[in-house]
Design an enzyme around this catalytic site. Structure first.
Site, PDB file in Angstrom:
ATOM      1  N   GLU A  36      22.690   5.983   3.817  1.00  0.00           N
ATOM      2  CA  GLU A  36      24.126   5.766   3.837  1.00  0.00           C
ATOM      3  C   GLU A  36      24.724   6.940   4.599  1.00  0.00           C
ATOM      4  O   GLU A  36      24.474   8.093   4.236  1.00  0.00           O
ATOM      5  CB  GLU A  36      24.647   5.736   2.397  1.00  0.00           C
ATOM      6  N   ARG A 261      12.012   9.982  -6.760  1.00  0.00           N
ATOM      7  CA  ARG A 261      12.594  10.903  -5.795  1.00  0.00           C
ATOM      8  C   ARG A 261      11.781  12.177  -5.713  1.00  0.00           C
ATOM      9  O   ARG A 261      11.254  12.645  -6.723  1.00  0.00           O
ATOM     10  CB  ARG A 261      13.991  11.332  -6.265  1.00  0.00           C
ATOM     11  N   LYS A 271      23.962  14.680  -2.437  1.00  0.00           N
ATOM     12  CA  LYS A 271      24.828  14.829  -1.259  1.00  0.00           C
ATOM     13  C   LYS A 271      26.209  15.344  -1.659  1.00  0.00           C
ATOM     14  O   LYS A 271      26.840  16.076  -0.904  1.00  0.00           O
ATOM     15  CB  LYS A 271      24.961  13.484  -0.536  1.00  0.00           C
TER      16      LYS A 271
HETATM   17  P1  ATP Z   1      23.421   9.057  -2.869  1.00  0.00           P
HETATM   18  O1  ATP Z   1      23.002   9.630  -4.181  1.00  0.00           O
HETATM   19  O2  ATP Z   1      24.668   9.642  -2.293  1.00  0.00           O
HETATM   20  O3  ATP Z   1      23.304   7.580  -2.765  1.00  0.00           O
HETATM   21  P2  ATP Z   1      20.951   9.178  -1.574  1.00  0.00           P
HETATM   22  O4  ATP Z   1      20.201  10.453  -1.569  1.00  0.00           O
HETATM   23  O5  ATP Z   1      20.489   8.045  -2.371  1.00  0.00           O
HETATM   24  O6  ATP Z   1      22.385   9.621  -1.900  1.00  0.00           O
HETATM   25  P3  ATP Z   1      20.867   7.483   0.730  1.00  0.00           P
HETATM   26  O7  ATP Z   1      21.481   7.656   2.038  1.00  0.00           O
HETATM   27  O8  ATP Z   1      21.230   6.275  -0.055  1.00  0.00           O
HETATM   28  O9  ATP Z   1      21.184   8.769  -0.090  1.00  0.00           O
HETATM   29  O10 ATP Z   1      19.317   7.590   0.852  1.00  0.00           O
HETATM   30  C1  ATP Z   1      18.581   6.880   1.813  1.00  0.00           C
HETATM   31  C2  ATP Z   1      17.216   6.615   1.277  1.00  0.00           C
HETATM   32  O11 ATP Z   1      16.559   7.830   0.956  1.00  0.00           O
HETATM   33  C3  ATP Z   1      17.259   5.798   0.014  1.00  0.00           C
HETATM   34  O12 ATP Z   1      16.294   4.764   0.141  1.00  0.00           O
HETATM   35  C4  ATP Z   1      16.891   6.761  -1.060  1.00  0.00           C
HETATM   36  O13 ATP Z   1      16.239   6.112  -2.089  1.00  0.00           O
HETATM   37  C5  ATP Z   1      16.001   7.757  -0.334  1.00  0.00           C
HETATM   38  N1  ATP Z   1      16.063   9.076  -0.949  1.00  0.00           N
HETATM   39  C6  ATP Z   1      17.173   9.788  -1.209  1.00  0.00           C
HETATM   40  N2  ATP Z   1      16.864  10.942  -1.813  1.00  0.00           N
HETATM   41  C7  ATP Z   1      15.525  10.980  -1.936  1.00  0.00           C
HETATM   42  C8  ATP Z   1      14.596  11.922  -2.478  1.00  0.00           C
HETATM   43  N3  ATP Z   1      15.010  13.052  -3.030  1.00  0.00           N
HETATM   44  N4  ATP Z   1      13.287  11.616  -2.423  1.00  0.00           N
HETATM   45  C9  ATP Z   1      12.882  10.475  -1.865  1.00  0.00           C
HETATM   46  N5  ATP Z   1      13.682   9.552  -1.347  1.00  0.00           N
HETATM   47  C10 ATP Z   1      14.999   9.790  -1.372  1.00  0.00           C
HETATM   48 MG    MG Z   2      21.748   6.037  -2.243  1.00  0.00          MG
END
Ligand code: ATP
Ligand code: MG
Length: 560
Positions: A36, A261, A271
């Site tokens: 996102e 994660r 974020k």
């Molecule tokens: P928010 O909490 O703001 O939604 P997010 O970290 O989930 O933030 P996204 O842009 O939705 O941000 O993440 C893109 C992809 O990265 C998603 O598929 C998410 O599951 C994955 N992702 C985000 N953080 C992690 C992490 N710490 N480890 C592994 N994958 C991650």
């Molecule tokens: Mg997300």
């Protein structure tokens, strides 16, 4: 490190192997990374990117980059551009498959009409607060909205007028008609569309209703023919909703798989928190080398290969955990170790005058660039003259017996040059040593003497007249606690910020060749650590970032 064996086993590969064996997707493997664009990518995202891209690579499949850009209130072109740059830097190749959920806004709208027509979606006039109240809790079922049983005709009319901009923000939403008493709260008539009179980075003012993430995500995967829709654990309870949408629409269904994660100690990855660090000035932007963002780590001198090896080592699991920063640093060090030339840099300079060396003489010594590579004979020339700089801590006025560096009467090897013996030192009024005097042994050039005399210590040095003056930025962890989010009640994560996370050395002295280094070039400053050239660098004033020190606490622990 053996990548292949680490990559060979994880539960996601097992699922894919089974799907291939059963012919589920005709043997296809097609993954995606769906960020996102509401912030910069961090090292946790790299885990997801390498997982998805690595699977596509290993199974001869495809990998898409898709922006889930459904919320114009928080999303910006700056983030889109930064994310593209970061994913490219990691080396995950989406070829010509860069997509946006906003590419599918019309299709999603048409599908919404399909659900309304089938009696499976309705326009609700409840406010956001009322919707929340009607939703119930984990232990109590929700209640139906009084607008739930509107006729299809009325819903179609209202939804079209929502789209045409007739209603203010927040006055109405479109909801799926599923089950207000479902034990899974995600299925209690989730919102599909909201009114937002807000321009979108890509669609401009074309739309004033925007699909919710949950209404866009699964269908976007479906449109792109994704086979394995890999996401993090918090989406486990959304899976039944995504499946419901795809089933009711009668369209292609990917398999969603959740994994834990990746977290790293001594940092935060939300974020929202990273944005606060930037906005409130705790760091100098998203790409501050202390940030866990990919742009920060890149600037710091981390390499994609090192990051990838790190996540391979950490593995893919179903349970949340925090990986130690020491392990990340160890992986980076391993990668930089073979990659970087060894150079001499004096970070805390004090003058060493070789009193028996001619004043107007300069000698150029051949020094190997890659002494760690037995088969490399690449050399450079380093100037030697009467006045040198050495590291302040390499001299002691009154050293203990086991101090194998310089002190009155002690002899050391100057790396790649002569043996010198300390004869004297000079202090200023404040009692600081400002100059050290020594004599050299002209016979000792090349690191040994004819009499075979041994010295225990070797120190680095630079010629004062030839040295490049540089700014060197030293970093510690941004937080003092391994888990900065764990704060006493009423306190914020910012209480754990490390006041010493950045220390600037204004006048380091480097060997002259380093004046020509370009942004991003990486070196080992011998006996100090790995350093990378910062974008702030200029030919007049080179700027280097400490990437990581040489002390590998992680590797030491592993040996025990
Ligand atoms: P928010 O909490 O703001 O939604 P997010 O970290 O989930 O933030 P996204 O842009 O939705 O941000 O993440 C893109 C992809 O990265 C998603 O598929 C998410 O599951 C994955 N992702 C985000 N953080 C992690 C992490 N710490 N480890 C592994 N994958 C991650
Ligand atoms: Mg997300």
């Amino acid at each position: 490190m053996n990548n292949e064996s680490a990559a060979a086993s994880n539960f996601i590969r097992t699922i894919i192997d089974e799907d291939i064996a059963s012919g589920k997707y005709n043997g296809r493997v097609h993954t995606r990374f769906p960020p996102e664009p509401n912030g910069y990518l961090h090292i946790g995202h790299a885990k997801s990117i390498y997982l998805n891209y690595g699977l596509a690579e290993d199974y001869g499949g495809k990998f898409n980059l898709r922006f889930d850009d459904t919320n114009p209130a928080k999303e910006e072109q700056e983030y889109i551009d930064a994310i593209i740059e970061d994913v490219r830097w990691l080396g995950a190749d989406w070829e010509d498959r860069l997509f946006y959920a906003s590419d599918y806004f019309q299709q999603l709208y048409d599908w919404a009409i399909q659900l309304i027509t089938a009696g499976l979606a309705y326009v609700d006039d409840l406010s956001a607060a009322e919707i929340r109240e009607y939703r119930g809790t984990l232990t109590e079922p929700g209640r139906n909205s009084p607008y739930r049983d509107r006729s299809v005709a009325e819903n179609l009319d209202l939804f079209e007028r929502m789209k045409n901009g007739e209603f203010p923000d927040g006055s109405r939403v479109l909801r799926a008609k599923i089950d207000m008493s479902s034990p899974n709260i995600n299925l209690r008539d989730p919102v599909m569309y909201r009114i937002l009179h807000e321009p979108h980075p890509r669609t401009g003012t074309e739309w004033c209703i925007y699909p919710m993430y949950d209404w866009a995500h699964g269908q976007s995967d479906s449109i792109e023919g994704i086979t394995h829709s890999i996401c993090t654990l918090e989406f486990e309870n959304n899976r039944p909703l995504y499946d419901w949408f795809l089933e009711k629409l009668g369209i292609y269904q990917p398999q969603q798989i959740e994994f834990a994660r990746g977290n790293v100690s001594y940092t935060v990855m939300s974020k929202r928190k990273l944005l606060r660090l930037v906005q409130e000035g705790y760091v100098n932007g998203w790409d501050d080398p202390r940030m866990p963002t990919l742009s920060g780590l890149r600037r710091r001198g981390y390499t994609p290969e090192g990051i990838r090896n790190f996540w391979e080592m950490a593995g893919v699991a179903k349970a949340n955990s925090v990986v130690e920063l020491a392990m990340l640093e160890s992986a980076i060090r391993d990668d930089l170790n073979w990659r970087t030339p060894r150079v001499m840099a004096v970070l805390d300079p004090v003058k060493l005058v070789v009193t028996n060396y001619p004043e107007d003489k300069t000698e150029w010594f051949d020094v190997p660039d890659y002494p760690q590579h037995k088969d490399s004979d690449q050399m450079r020339q380093v100037p030697f003259s009467r006045e040198l700089y050495i590291e302040r801590e390499d001299f002691m006025e009154d050293p203990p017996r086991r101090f194998y560096r310089l002190g009155p009467g002690r002899e050391v090897r100057l790396l790649g040059a002569y043996y010198v013996t300390c004869t004297n030192f000079v202090k200023n009024e404040a009692g600081e040593v400002v100059e050290i005097h020594a004599t050299y042994d002209p016979e000792s050039s090349g690191g040994s003497t004819p009499d075979g005399r041994k010295v225990r210590g070797t120190i680095h040095w630079v010629s004062a007249a030839h040295a490049v003056e540089a700014e060197v930025r030293l970093y510690e962890t941004l937080f003092t606690q391994p888990d900065p989010e764990n704060t006493p009640a009423g306190q914020e994560f910012t209480v754990h910020l490390n006041p010493d996370s950045l220390k600037i050395i204004a006048n380091a002295r480097l060997e002259p060749g380093l004046a020509a280094a370009g942004v991003g070039d990486k070196f080992q400053f011998m006996r100090q650590g790995y350093f990378a050239v910062d974008p702030d660098t200029t030919p007049e004033r080179p700027v280097f970032n400490l990437t990581v020190t040489l002390r590998d606490t992680w590797a030491k622990l592993q040996q025990k």
